[in-house]
Each structure stands twice: as C-alpha cells, then as structure tokens.
Design an enzyme around this catalytic site. Structure first.
Site, PDB file in Angstrom:
ATOM      1  N   LYS A 173       0.842  -1.205   0.000  1.00 57.60           N
ATOM      2  CA  LYS A 173       0.000   0.000   0.000  1.00 57.60           C
ATOM      3  C   LYS A 173       0.876   1.254   0.000  1.00 57.60           C
ATOM      4  O   LYS A 173       2.069   1.178   0.352  1.00 57.60           O
ATOM      5  CB  LYS A 173      -0.918  -0.026   1.225  1.00 57.60           C
ATOM      6  CG  LYS A 173      -0.175  -0.124   2.550  1.00 57.60           C
ATOM      7  CD  LYS A 173      -1.085  -0.640   3.656  1.00 57.60           C
ATOM      8  CE  LYS A 173      -0.311  -0.657   4.981  1.00 57.60           C
ATOM      9  NZ  LYS A 173      -1.083  -1.289   6.052  1.00 57.60           N
ATOM     10  N   TYR A 196      14.671  30.506   5.550  1.00 57.20           N
ATOM     11  CA  TYR A 196      13.529  31.132   6.211  1.00 57.20           C
ATOM     12  C   TYR A 196      13.816  31.386   7.685  1.00 57.20           C
ATOM     13  O   TYR A 196      14.356  30.527   8.377  1.00 57.20           O
ATOM     14  CB  TYR A 196      12.293  30.232   6.092  1.00 57.20           C
ATOM     15  CG  TYR A 196      11.686  30.231   4.716  1.00 57.20           C
ATOM     16  CD1 TYR A 196      11.194  31.406   4.146  1.00 57.20           C
ATOM     17  CD2 TYR A 196      11.599  29.061   3.977  1.00 57.20           C
ATOM     18  CE1 TYR A 196      10.635  31.407   2.876  1.00 57.20           C
ATOM     19  CE2 TYR A 196      11.032  29.044   2.708  1.00 57.20           C
ATOM     20  CZ  TYR A 196      10.555  30.229   2.165  1.00 57.20           C
ATOM     21  OH  TYR A 196      10.003  30.227   0.921  1.00 57.20           O
TER      22      TYR A 196
HETATM   23  C1  LIG Z   1      -0.217  -2.088   6.742  1.00 52.17           C
HETATM   24  C2  LIG Z   1      -0.711  -3.387   7.167  1.00 52.17           C
HETATM   25  C3  LIG Z   1       0.168  -4.479   7.279  1.00 52.17           C
HETATM   26  C4  LIG Z   1       1.671  -4.328   7.208  1.00 52.17           C
HETATM   27  O1  LIG Z   1       2.123  -3.811   8.422  1.00 52.17           O
HETATM   28  P1  LIG Z   1       3.656  -3.478   8.751  1.00 52.17           P
HETATM   29  O2  LIG Z   1       3.627  -3.014  10.144  1.00 52.17           O
HETATM   30  O3  LIG Z   1       4.072  -2.414   7.798  1.00 52.17           O
HETATM   31  O4  LIG Z   1       4.442  -4.727   8.561  1.00 52.17           O
HETATM   32  C5  LIG Z   1      -0.386  -5.714   7.536  1.00 52.17           C
HETATM   33  N1  LIG Z   1      -1.721  -5.869   7.705  1.00 52.17           N
HETATM   34  C6  LIG Z   1      -2.578  -4.834   7.636  1.00 52.17           C
HETATM   35  C7  LIG Z   1      -4.037  -5.071   7.842  1.00 52.17           C
HETATM   36  C8  LIG Z   1      -2.099  -3.561   7.380  1.00 52.17           C
HETATM   37  O5  LIG Z   1      -2.968  -2.527   7.344  1.00 52.17           O
END
Ligand SMILES: *Cc1c(COP(=O)(O)O)cnc(C)c1O
Length: 356
Positions: A49, A259
């Site tokens: 994601k 800045y």
């Molecule tokens: C983002 C997510 C993961 C991965 O988690 P990490 O902590 O990045 O390893 C796994 N399961 C779900 C449901 C998530 O939302």
C-alpha cells in the site's frame, strides 16, 4: 502558436531529474526472504500500500514477486491498477473492502479480492454477486473489522472467505495486548469458516510461531524498517535518496541562511543549495542533525528546510554544482531523534524522486 491549445503536442523526453531514489532490489528481496524464513511454515505476503511505502510499486512489486511473494495488500481500490502491470488481480487484496456497488464491480473486473470489514460490507458484496473474499476480524485494535461474535452472523456465514485475518495493535512492543489479541483470534479461528488465517504484520512475525497461522503480511520491514528490535542486523536498507547540488555560494560572516534566518555564518563559508525539501519527505524536524554525504565527506544541513531546497555547509570540499549527494536514511535513528514513525519517514518520500 499557443501550445496549450495543441492537444496533440508530444511531450518531449524529460531531462534527468535532480532527485533520485536508488532502490536496492537485492536488499528488498533479501528482506522478504528473511521475513519468509522467520514466518516458519506460513506463507509470506507483502503489504505494498501507499506505493510500496514510498519505495515505488514498479520497483517493489516485481522484485517481491520474483523473490516468492504471491499475495499483495493495498488499502485503496485506486492502488489496484498500478499493481496489475506486475501481478494477477487475484494476487491483490484490498484492505478497505467494498463500500459500494461500484467498488464491487471494479473488484470483479480486476479480480482483486476485497477484505470484508463489516456486516454491511458483507451484505454489499453478497448482493453484488459474492465470490471469494477475505475477512477482517477486529481483535482489539478497534479500527476496521467485524466483532468476533459476529463471525456467526448470517451475513458473514454467506461469504466465501479465503483468508480470515486480524491486525495486531502493539506487535512492536512487549505488550500484553499481543497475547490478548492472539487469544481472541484463536477463538474466532475455531468458529470461522475460512480456508486460511493470518494475523502478523512485520513486527508480529517476531512474536513467534503461535502468531504465524497460514499467511503473514509484512510491510515496513520489507522496505528496511526495523519493525521490531530483534530484526536489527537482519534487515537491510532499501531506499537511498540522492539529490543534486543546484548552486554553490560563498557566504561572509553575518550572512543568514533560509527562512527565519535560523543560521548565521560566523566566518567565510562555502555553501550549496540542494534540490531536496520537505515536499520530498525531508521534513523540517529532520533537517537539524542530518547530513548529506559525498563519498566519505559529510555536510550538515544549515538553516530551515524549505519546500524544495536545503542548504548545506560545504567546508573545504570541492564538490560542485551537478554533483549528487546522498541522504543517509537511517530509519530507526531518524525515527527516534525526530519523534516520527519509520512508516512516516518512508511514506513521505515524494513523487519528484526518480525511482530506479
Ligand atoms: C499495513 C498493514 C500491514 C503491514 O504492516 P507493517 O507493520 O508495515 O508490517 C499488515 N496488515 C494490515 C491489515 C495492514 O494494514
């Protein structure tokens, strides 16, 4: 000629960018293999994601696929299309599930699998024709997912569930919440009608075999994040930001930089302006204390981080305009120093980097 009106104008090839994100695909593949080994008998998927946590789907997904990952997790339906260049729709799971008929139609057309998160989502999916789906059960994070006792609801019983999953809230800590969530999940597993079960994110994998079930879902650790202290030394850095010097300047004592003039030269100082700013993920609070590198030379950032630029003190170095400097993206160190999560640091890496 007004170019804006020439709808058929061919856009010329883009000149080389002054921002590059070098992706070490070997390190990424190695991290997946490490997590796969640590996952024991469970299969190991990959959370990709948010453009693979900022690493870039086009580099990450083929690498993870070739390393052996067969299941890819995204949050939004908008994240499905970029993955379809690399994997089958049926290898993609969409964590936010289906909230509308349009999303169900899109799921069917692409083959991507929704993660059903509520009784209402279950009804929407079934009414639109049903088919394979995953199911999220909330074991205590109180984010998405059905309540454990809803596992016997007719709307859930009507589903054809491949993976029933839950998500750990405190896997990165030695917390009693982990054992509580595990116990709740184990109980739902008994009552559930699903082919496979999945509980672990990256940190969860380190909690041991009882947590692994059939499938793990690491994200952060794939991309070089030290999701759990026990991963130190096993996980390799994947993302290496590099930025070009766009101007060198000679300052005199009394000249202030950036800045709000937070830095003032006390003597003649040679500086360089770098094409890297907070819009690219170098957040303001990361600026103080960070250095850019060229070979073994280190150049501290001086003054405020701007949107598109930072300024560094070149001391006696002979680096010049056009040279690329690297930003040491030590995720645990920056995370601790700046009170940012490693996730935030990675997912802030902007779109102006040429990912290669
Ligand atoms: C983002 C997510 C993961 C991965 O988690 P990490 O902590 O990045 O390893 C796994 N399961 C779900 C449901 C998530 O939302």
């Amino acid at each position: 000629m007004d170019l804006r009106k020439t709808s058929v104008m061919t856009i010329p090839e883009e000149p080389p960018r002054s921002l590059r994100l070098r992706i070490d695909r070997e390190a990424l593949a190695s991290n997946w293999r490490v997590l796969d080994r640590l996952s024991g008998n469970a299969q190991t998927g990959a959370a990709v994601k948010a453009d693979a946590y900022g690493i870039g789907v086009d580099a990450a997904v083929p690498t993870l696929r070739d390393a052996g990952a067969a299941e890819f997790f995204v949050a939004h339906w908008s994240e499905v299309a970029p993955l379809l260049d690399h994997v089958e729709g049926s290898a993609i799971s969409v964590l936010h599930g289906v909230a509308s008929e349009e999303e169900c139609t899109f799921a069917r057309a692409t083959g991507a699998i929704p993660v059903i998160n509520s009784l209402q989502q279950a009804q929407i999916w079934t009414e639109s024709g049903g088919g394979p789906c995953h199911l999220m059960v909330d074991s205590g994070i109180n984010r998405l997912g059905i309540a454990p006792h809803d596992i016997s609801d007719p709307a859930i019983q009507a589903l054809s569930v491949d993976v029933m999953m839950s998500h750990l809230a405190s896997a990165d800590e030695d917390s009693s919440q982990n054992t509580r969530q595990l116990a709740i999940f184990q109980e739902v597993v008994q009552a559930a009608n699903a082919k496979r079960f999945s509980l672990c994110n990256s940190a969860g994998i380190m909690l041991g075999e009882a947590y692994h079930f059939d499938l793990t879902r690491p994200g952060l650790a794939l991309y070089g994040g030290i999701a759990h202290a026990d991963l130190t030394g096993q996980i390799m850095q994947v993302a290496f930001p590099e930025a070009a010097i766009i101007q060198c300047r000679n300052l005199s004592a009394g000249d202030a930089v950036g800045y709000n003039a937070t830095w003032t030269a006390t003597e003649d100082t040679r500086t360089a302006v770098i094409a890297l700013g907070y819009a690219d993920g170098l957040l303001r609070q990361m600026g103080a204390g960070i250095a850019l590198q060229h070979g073994t030379d280190r150049f501290p950032v001086i003054g405020r981080v701007s949107m598109d630029m930072i300024v560094i003190d070149l001391a006696n170095s002979d680096v010049k305009e056009g040279d690329f400097l690297s930003l040491q993206l030590d995720l645990p160190e920056i995370s601790q120093r700046c009170d940012l999560s490693q996730y935030e640091i990675l997912t802030s890496l902007g779109q102006r980097f040429k990912r290669s």
